[in-house]
Design an enzyme around this catalytic site. Structure first.
Site, mmCIF file in Angstrom:
data_model
loop_
_atom_site.group_PDB
_atom_site.id
_atom_site.type_symbol
_atom_site.label_atom_id
_atom_site.label_comp_id
_atom_site.label_asym_id
_atom_site.label_seq_id
_atom_site.Cartn_x
_atom_site.Cartn_y
_atom_site.Cartn_z
ATOM 1 N N THR A 149 0.839 -1.191 0.000
ATOM 2 C CA THR A 149 0.000 0.000 0.000
ATOM 3 C C THR A 149 0.881 1.251 0.000
ATOM 4 O O THR A 149 2.108 1.164 0.061
ATOM 5 C CB THR A 149 -0.927 0.004 1.231
ATOM 6 O OG1 THR A 149 -0.122 -0.127 2.421
ATOM 7 C CG2 THR A 149 -1.917 -1.142 1.167
ATOM 8 N N TYR A 150 0.232 2.424 -0.031
ATOM 9 C CA TYR A 150 0.954 3.692 -0.152
ATOM 10 C C TYR A 150 1.975 3.849 0.962
ATOM 11 O O TYR A 150 1.678 3.604 2.135
ATOM 12 C CB TYR A 150 -0.035 4.854 -0.124
ATOM 13 C CG TYR A 150 0.576 6.171 -0.557
ATOM 14 C CD1 TYR A 150 1.183 6.306 -1.801
ATOM 15 C CD2 TYR A 150 0.526 7.270 0.280
ATOM 16 C CE1 TYR A 150 1.727 7.512 -2.204
ATOM 17 C CE2 TYR A 150 1.064 8.488 -0.116
ATOM 18 C CZ TYR A 150 1.661 8.606 -1.349
ATOM 19 O OH TYR A 150 2.212 9.803 -1.743
ATOM 20 N N MET A 151 3.191 4.233 0.587
ATOM 21 C CA MET A 151 4.316 4.190 1.524
ATOM 22 C C MET A 151 4.596 5.517 2.226
ATOM 23 O O MET A 151 5.560 5.615 2.987
ATOM 24 C CB MET A 151 5.587 3.696 0.807
ATOM 25 C CG MET A 151 6.178 4.644 -0.190
ATOM 26 S SD MET A 151 5.146 4.851 -1.650
ATOM 27 C CE MET A 151 5.922 6.292 -2.363
ATOM 28 N N ARG A 152 3.780 6.545 1.986
ATOM 29 C CA ARG A 152 3.942 7.810 2.710
ATOM 30 C C ARG A 152 2.718 7.995 3.602
ATOM 31 O O ARG A 152 1.685 8.487 3.186
ATOM 32 C CB ARG A 152 4.112 8.984 1.741
ATOM 33 C CG ARG A 152 5.426 8.929 0.977
ATOM 34 C CD ARG A 152 5.665 10.201 0.161
ATOM 35 N NE ARG A 152 6.961 10.134 -0.514
ATOM 36 C CZ ARG A 152 7.143 9.682 -1.747
ATOM 37 N NH1 ARG A 152 6.100 9.253 -2.443
ATOM 38 N NH2 ARG A 152 8.337 9.662 -2.289
#
Length: 269
Positions: free
Chosen positions: A57-60
């Site tokens: 999933t989105y890493m930020r």
């Protein structure tokens, strides 16, 4: 004949360990630095590639929450791989009051994929997979043990302190590392002990005398620097890596490579 060693007394206290929350951007950067020796820029570059290719999933993100779909997937994977007694449903709350939590925690897209084929992505992906799995697993059940050891040729006694694992729980999959400054002297002196019994004879394999001194605070690593930025509320998950890259590029710090472990040490000038 040399001295003989035997256990004369054992004091046992029950204890437990609880798994860490799933990864946020900052905790991923910290753990990748500690465990893999990755700088924050490399961690974010590989995480970006994993995200773009549909592996995570989105890493930020600064959220430790997981979606209901993910929790169901993790539950089935834990029970299928390790059994019902290794699973424990958990929802985590963010200790960071400024967290925006627009995205869920960093996790694998599909938990049945425990690894990836790409050798450059493999280590970071497996770290994320293990941390995500452990977050929904049972506590580790321990016995904190202090053993008193008699010496046949001397009236003095030795003391061994450590932990005996009675049930592995999440430790079967993952153990979180910590920064050097977060580890107390007592914890540093302790370790894992095998099961012991009173009057048990102990063979001497090695004896080491260690003198401890008060130490100055350790220099920043990239991991502990990210942690400090987060504690002070400096920047956002998307800015930790470029911030550290900029201060290194401008030579505000000296960067050294530790010889004993491939981790970057950062000394603020």
């Amino acid at each position: 004949m040399g001295a003989g060693y035997s256990v004369s007394d054992i004091q046992v206290k029950p204890g437990k360990r609880t798994p860490a929350a799933p990864f946020t951007t900052s905790t991923l950067q910290q753990e990748a630095s500690r465990k893999l020796g990755y700088g924050v820029s490399k961690t974010m570059r590989v995480a970006q590639q994993l995200y773009e290719n549909g592996h995570i999933t989105y890493m930020r993100t600064d959220s430790v929450n997981l979606s209901d779909t993910a929790l169901g997937d993790i539950t089935n994977t834990v029970k299928g791989m390790y059994g019902e007694n290794y699973h424990q449903f958990r929802r985590y709350k963010n200790k960071n009051q400024s967290a925006q939590e627009a995205h869920e925690a960093i996790r694998p897209t599909y938990m049945n994929n425990s690894t990836v084929e790409n050798p450059e992505w493999k280590r970071l992906y497996e770290l994320i997979w293990k941390r995500t799995m452990a977050s929904q697993m049972a506590d580790a059940q321990l016995e904190k043990t202090t053993a008193t050891i008699d010496i046949s040729t001397n009236k003095e006694q030795l003391t061994a302190s450590g932990e005996v694992i009675k049930f592995e729980g999440f430790l079967k999959v993952y153990r979180e590392d910590r920064d050097e400054e977060d580890i107390t002297e007592d914890e540093a002196a302790e370790g894992m002990l095998p099961p012991l019994q009173v009057k048990q004879q102990l063979p001497l394999v090695q004896m080491t005398a260690t003198e401890r001194f008060t130490r100055a605070s350790p220099r920043y690593t990239e991991a502990s620097l990210v942690k400090k930025l987060e504690e002070l509320g400096i920047g956002r998950p998307s800015t930790y890596a470029p911030t550290i890259s900029t201060i290194i590029k401008r030579e505000y710090v000296e960067k050294e490579i530790k010889k004993v472990f491939p981790e970057i040490s950062v000394c603020l000038l």
